[in-house]
Design a protein around this motif. Structure first.
Motif, PDB file in Angstrom:
ATOM      1  N   PHE A 167       0.790  -1.324  -0.130  1.00  0.00           N
ATOM      2  CA  PHE A 167      -0.133  -0.003  -0.047  1.00  0.00           C
ATOM      3  C   PHE A 167       0.747   1.361  -0.081  1.00  0.00           C
ATOM      4  N   PRO A 168       1.773   1.243   0.751  1.00  0.00           N
ATOM      5  CA  PRO A 168       2.679   2.517   0.686  1.00  0.00           C
ATOM      6  C   PRO A 168       3.266   2.671  -0.717  1.00  0.00           C
ATOM      7  N   ALA A 169       3.719   1.846  -1.272  1.00  0.00           N
ATOM      8  CA  ALA A 169       4.332   1.840  -2.711  1.00  0.00           C
ATOM      9  C   ALA A 169       3.174   2.281  -3.832  1.00  0.00           C
ATOM     10  N   GLU A 170       2.116   1.788  -3.580  1.00  0.00           N
ATOM     11  CA  GLU A 170       1.068   2.142  -4.557  1.00  0.00           C
ATOM     12  C   GLU A 170       0.453   3.434  -4.313  1.00  0.00           C
ATOM     13  N   ARG A 171       0.641   4.050  -3.059  1.00  0.00           N
ATOM     14  CA  ARG A 171       0.085   5.326  -2.942  1.00  0.00           C
ATOM     15  C   ARG A 171       0.890   6.379  -3.843  1.00  0.00           C
ATOM     16  N   ARG A 172       2.217   6.281  -3.986  1.00  0.00           N
ATOM     17  CA  ARG A 172       2.967   7.086  -4.717  1.00  0.00           C
ATOM     18  C   ARG A 172       2.385   7.438  -6.497  1.00  0.00           C
ATOM     19  N   TYR A 173       1.711   6.266  -6.617  1.00  0.00           N
ATOM     20  CA  TYR A 173       1.127   6.575  -8.146  1.00  0.00           C
ATOM     21  C   TYR A 173       0.040   7.504  -8.417  1.00  0.00           C
ATOM     22  N   VAL A 233      -5.341   2.060  -7.374  1.00  0.00           N
ATOM     23  CA  VAL A 233      -6.675   2.684  -7.297  1.00  0.00           C
ATOM     24  C   VAL A 233      -6.899   3.956  -8.027  1.00  0.00           C
ATOM     25  N   HIS A 234      -5.724   4.582  -8.409  1.00  0.00           N
ATOM     26  CA  HIS A 234      -5.600   6.019  -9.035  1.00  0.00           C
ATOM     27  C   HIS A 234      -6.087   5.949 -10.774  1.00  0.00           C
ATOM     28  N   LYS A 235      -6.783   6.680 -11.144  1.00  0.00           N
ATOM     29  CA  LYS A 235      -7.228   6.774 -12.515  1.00  0.00           C
ATOM     30  C   LYS A 235      -5.809   6.736 -13.387  1.00  0.00           C
ATOM     31  N   VAL A 236      -5.022   7.957 -12.822  1.00  0.00           N
ATOM     32  CA  VAL A 236      -3.740   8.180 -13.704  1.00  0.00           C
ATOM     33  C   VAL A 236      -2.998   6.924 -13.861  1.00  0.00           C
ATOM     34  N   GLY A 289      -5.737   7.695   0.973  1.00  0.00           N
ATOM     35  CA  GLY A 289      -4.592   7.871  -0.274  1.00  0.00           C
ATOM     36  C   GLY A 289      -4.971   6.644  -1.243  1.00  0.00           C
ATOM     37  N   LEU A 290      -5.617   5.599  -0.780  1.00  0.00           N
ATOM     38  CA  LEU A 290      -5.922   4.498  -1.726  1.00  0.00           C
ATOM     39  C   LEU A 290      -7.288   4.064  -1.711  1.00  0.00           C
ATOM     40  N   ARG A 291      -8.267   4.902  -1.086  1.00  0.00           N
ATOM     41  CA  ARG A 291      -9.520   4.503  -1.127  1.00  0.00           C
ATOM     42  C   ARG A 291     -10.245   5.434  -2.131  1.00  0.00           C
ATOM     43  N   ASP A 292     -11.393   4.678  -2.878  1.00  0.00           N
ATOM     44  CA  ASP A 292     -12.216   5.500  -4.000  1.00  0.00           C
ATOM     45  C   ASP A 292     -13.662   5.423  -3.171  1.00  0.00           C
ATOM     46  N   ASP A 293     -14.465   5.804  -3.834  1.00  0.00           N
ATOM     47  CA  ASP A 293     -16.029   5.737  -3.440  1.00  0.00           C
ATOM     48  C   ASP A 293     -16.743   5.260  -4.733  1.00  0.00           C
ATOM     49  N   VAL A 294     -17.836   4.733  -4.635  1.00  0.00           N
ATOM     50  CA  VAL A 294     -18.577   3.949  -5.389  1.00  0.00           C
ATOM     51  C   VAL A 294     -19.007   4.842  -6.664  1.00  0.00           C
ATOM     52  N   GLU A 295     -19.376   6.105  -6.510  1.00  0.00           N
ATOM     53  CA  GLU A 295     -19.901   7.074  -7.747  1.00  0.00           C
ATOM     54  C   GLU A 295     -18.545   7.569  -8.410  1.00  0.00           C
ATOM     55  N   GLN A 296     -17.534   7.941  -7.837  1.00  0.00           N
ATOM     56  CA  GLN A 296     -16.431   8.410  -8.377  1.00  0.00           C
ATOM     57  C   GLN A 296     -15.495   7.264  -9.092  1.00  0.00           C
ATOM     58  N   ALA A 297     -15.595   6.041  -8.665  1.00  0.00           N
ATOM     59  CA  ALA A 297     -15.034   5.116  -8.993  1.00  0.00           C
ATOM     60  C   ALA A 297     -15.631   4.626 -10.348  1.00  0.00           C
ATOM     61  N   GLU A 298     -17.019   4.712 -10.446  1.00  0.00           N
ATOM     62  CA  GLU A 298     -17.614   4.383 -11.630  1.00  0.00           C
ATOM     63  C   GLU A 298     -17.448   5.473 -12.741  1.00  0.00           C
ATOM     64  N   ARG A 299     -17.356   6.855 -12.429  1.00  0.00           N
ATOM     65  CA  ARG A 299     -17.029   7.773 -13.496  1.00  0.00           C
ATOM     66  C   ARG A 299     -15.557   7.409 -14.014  1.00  0.00           C
ATOM     67  N   ASP A 300     -14.682   7.127 -13.109  1.00  0.00           N
ATOM     68  CA  ASP A 300     -13.235   7.092 -13.451  1.00  0.00           C
ATOM     69  C   ASP A 300     -13.302   5.808 -14.470  1.00  0.00           C
ATOM     70  N   CYS A 301     -13.770   4.650 -14.093  1.00  0.00           N
ATOM     71  CA  CYS A 301     -13.836   3.318 -14.842  1.00  0.00           C
ATOM     72  C   CYS A 301     -14.451   3.827 -16.101  1.00  0.00           C
ATOM     73  N   THR A 302     -15.519   4.369 -16.272  1.00  0.00           N
ATOM     74  CA  THR A 302     -16.379   4.631 -17.573  1.00  0.00           C
ATOM     75  C   THR A 302     -15.481   5.507 -18.394  1.00  0.00           C
ATOM     76  N   THR A 346      -5.770  -3.999 -18.378  1.00  0.00           N
ATOM     77  CA  THR A 346      -5.482  -3.535 -17.140  1.00  0.00           C
ATOM     78  C   THR A 346      -6.793  -2.677 -16.934  1.00  0.00           C
ATOM     79  N   GLY A 347      -6.839  -2.007 -15.683  1.00  0.00           N
ATOM     80  CA  GLY A 347      -7.895  -1.243 -15.299  1.00  0.00           C
ATOM     81  C   GLY A 347      -7.638  -0.488 -13.886  1.00  0.00           C
ATOM     82  N   LYS A 348      -8.271   0.529 -13.518  1.00  0.00           N
ATOM     83  CA  LYS A 348      -8.177   1.202 -12.247  1.00  0.00           C
ATOM     84  C   LYS A 348      -8.595   0.293 -11.002  1.00  0.00           C
TER      85      LYS A 348
END
Length: 441
Positions: A104-110, A141-144, A174-187, A162-164
């Motif tokens: 998790f600490p490594a992934e937060r950098r992304y 977890v980050h869209k970017v 720093g590594l959590r999303d939420d349902v609504e924003q995650a759906e928008r990012d995935c779409t 691959t995917g978010k």
């Protein structure tokens, strides 16, 4: 800058691929297609045929002379984490502690676009220099992070899925999303990248404990929102993980049933690990034609357990091989196959080189629904091809010299080789690696 393949090129060497699935334990398999000293003919980035090198070619063919080398389809890594090169070979924890302490600490950098861009380039170049030309990848977890992976894979001409990552609970800040924003990012990512060139989107659930039931349901809906979408997640990797899932989802019959209830079981589902499954789970995977991504090095390193390959095969479940870096200790598919042999030996089974290599090439491709594109040296497929030294160093050289039967030679190669044996790698006919360097994009 994009690089185009030569219009017509012939790769000379010892061609090895598969025309069918080998029978378990069969070391003289008719599924093996071995063509020593042949030209593999590539035109416009696709394989158009093969012929003995003794037959002359007309001058329109540009010949890459790899005689005396083994030529295989590029490997397909069906489960690997792009940000986890930073934590490979981290000491001393089992799965759940390992995530908290290292991953998790490594992934937060992304979250940083510059880090995501640099990490994507580093990761994909590392795959290629290990002989892997296609992969199913967890970003973060980050869209970017997914955006930069797609961008870098497109520049290299790679087949990438691959995917978010979806995580809305039981993860640090720093590594959590939420349902609504995650759906928008995935779409948005699906709209931008899915089906572009050789790219496909995977709805990516980290694992059941890090998604709420609401997020899992959203992921299930996403899976049916567009043709050809994949789904990837982890299942039944570790005993403590399985117990945790049972506490979080008491209504579910099993860990796998959590995903089934959320609509996440389908023919493009890739389930990593699958160690602690029962017969009902295996029947469910078979009924949905889902793929298990067996990660032997990771399972051994984290002490997760021994995968029952024969039980999966008996249930009709396709099994592919994965590095699972960074839980796995190498991106080298050969090193992972050598560990897969040891895992099966612990169960009293003997994994042949043919079954192992098929699971990393044609078998993986078929499990992903991509058998017409990757995984073999068949005419019509994309020319994702790797050229290997048969032996590197005096020990391997001597073993190769005294080996007699083809399976003996290939098994020794599989067990003793790694990325240092890679002489060249071609992605869609473009030379992306030539002994010591990755070609520019």
């Amino acid at each position: 800058m994009a690089v185009s393949p030569p219009p017509r090129q012939a790769l000379r060497g010892d061609l090895l691929d598969f025309t069918a699935a080998p029978v378990w334990g069969d070391t003289a398999s008719t599924a093996v297609r071995y063509r020593p000293d042949h030209h593999l003919l590539v035109e416009g980035g696709r394989i158009v045929g093969a012929r003995p090198a003794a037959e002359p070619l007309d001058p329109s063919w540009s010949v890459a002379d790899h005689r005396g080398h083994l030529i295989l389809p590029g490997f397909i890594d069906t489960h690997v984490h792009s940000p986890q090169l930073d934590v490979i070979a981290s000491h001393g924890t089992a799965l759940l502690d390992w995530l908290d302490t290292y991953t998790f600490p490594a992934e937060r950098r992304y979250a940083d676009p510059a880090e995501a861009e640099a990490g994507a380039a580093r990761f994909l170049d590392a795959l290629i220099t290990h002989g892997t030309t296609s992969a199913v990848v967890f970003a973060t977890v980050h869209k970017v992070s997914a955006d930069k992976l797609f961008e870098a894979a497109r520049a290299r001409g790679m087949r990438l899925i691959t995917g978010k990552v979806l995580m809305d609970r039981h993860a640090p800040d720093g590594l959590r999303d939420d349902v609504e924003q995650a759906e928008r990012d995935c779409t948005d990512l699906i709209d931008r990248w899915h089906g572009v060139d050789r790219l496909a989107y995977a709805v990516t659930v980290r694992f059941a404990p890090t998604s709420t039931p609401e997020q899992l349901a959203m992921a299930g809906r996403l899976c049916t929102s567009r043709p050809g979408l994949y789904m990837q997640t982890h299942v039944a990797e570790n005993v403590d993980e399985v117990k945790w899932v049972a506490q979080l989802f008491p209504e579910a019959r099993s860990y796998l049933d959590v995903y089934a209830r959320a609509g996440l079981m389908n023919a493009r589902g890739v389930f990593a690990h699958g160690i602690w499954l029962d017969d009902t789970d295996r029947a469910l995977l078979h009924d949905h034609q889902a793929l298990i991504a067996h990660s032997p090095s990771s399972n051994l390193f984290l002490g997760s357990g021994l995968f029952g390959w024969r039980a999966a095969e008996a249930a009709g479940i396709p099994v592919a091989v994965a590095s699972d870096v960074g839980g796995g200790t190498s991106l080298s598919i050969q090193r992972n196959l050598a560990d897969a042999y040891k895992v099966q030996a612990m169960a009293g089974e003997r994994l042949s080189a043919w079954t192992a290599l098929h699971a990393a090439t044609r078998g993986a491709a078929l499990g992903l629904g991509l058998g017409d594109e990757i995984g073999s040296l068949e005419a019509g497929g994309v020319a994702d091809v790797c050229v290997w030294d048969w032996a590197a160093g005096p020990v391997a050289q001597r073993r190769h010299e005294v080996a007699i039967a083809l399976h003996e030679k290939v098994f020794a190669w599989m067990t003793l080789s790694d990325e240092r044996n890679l002489a060249a790698a071609y992605v869609a006919g473009v030379p992306r690696h030539q002994r010591g360097a990755v070609s520019p994009c």
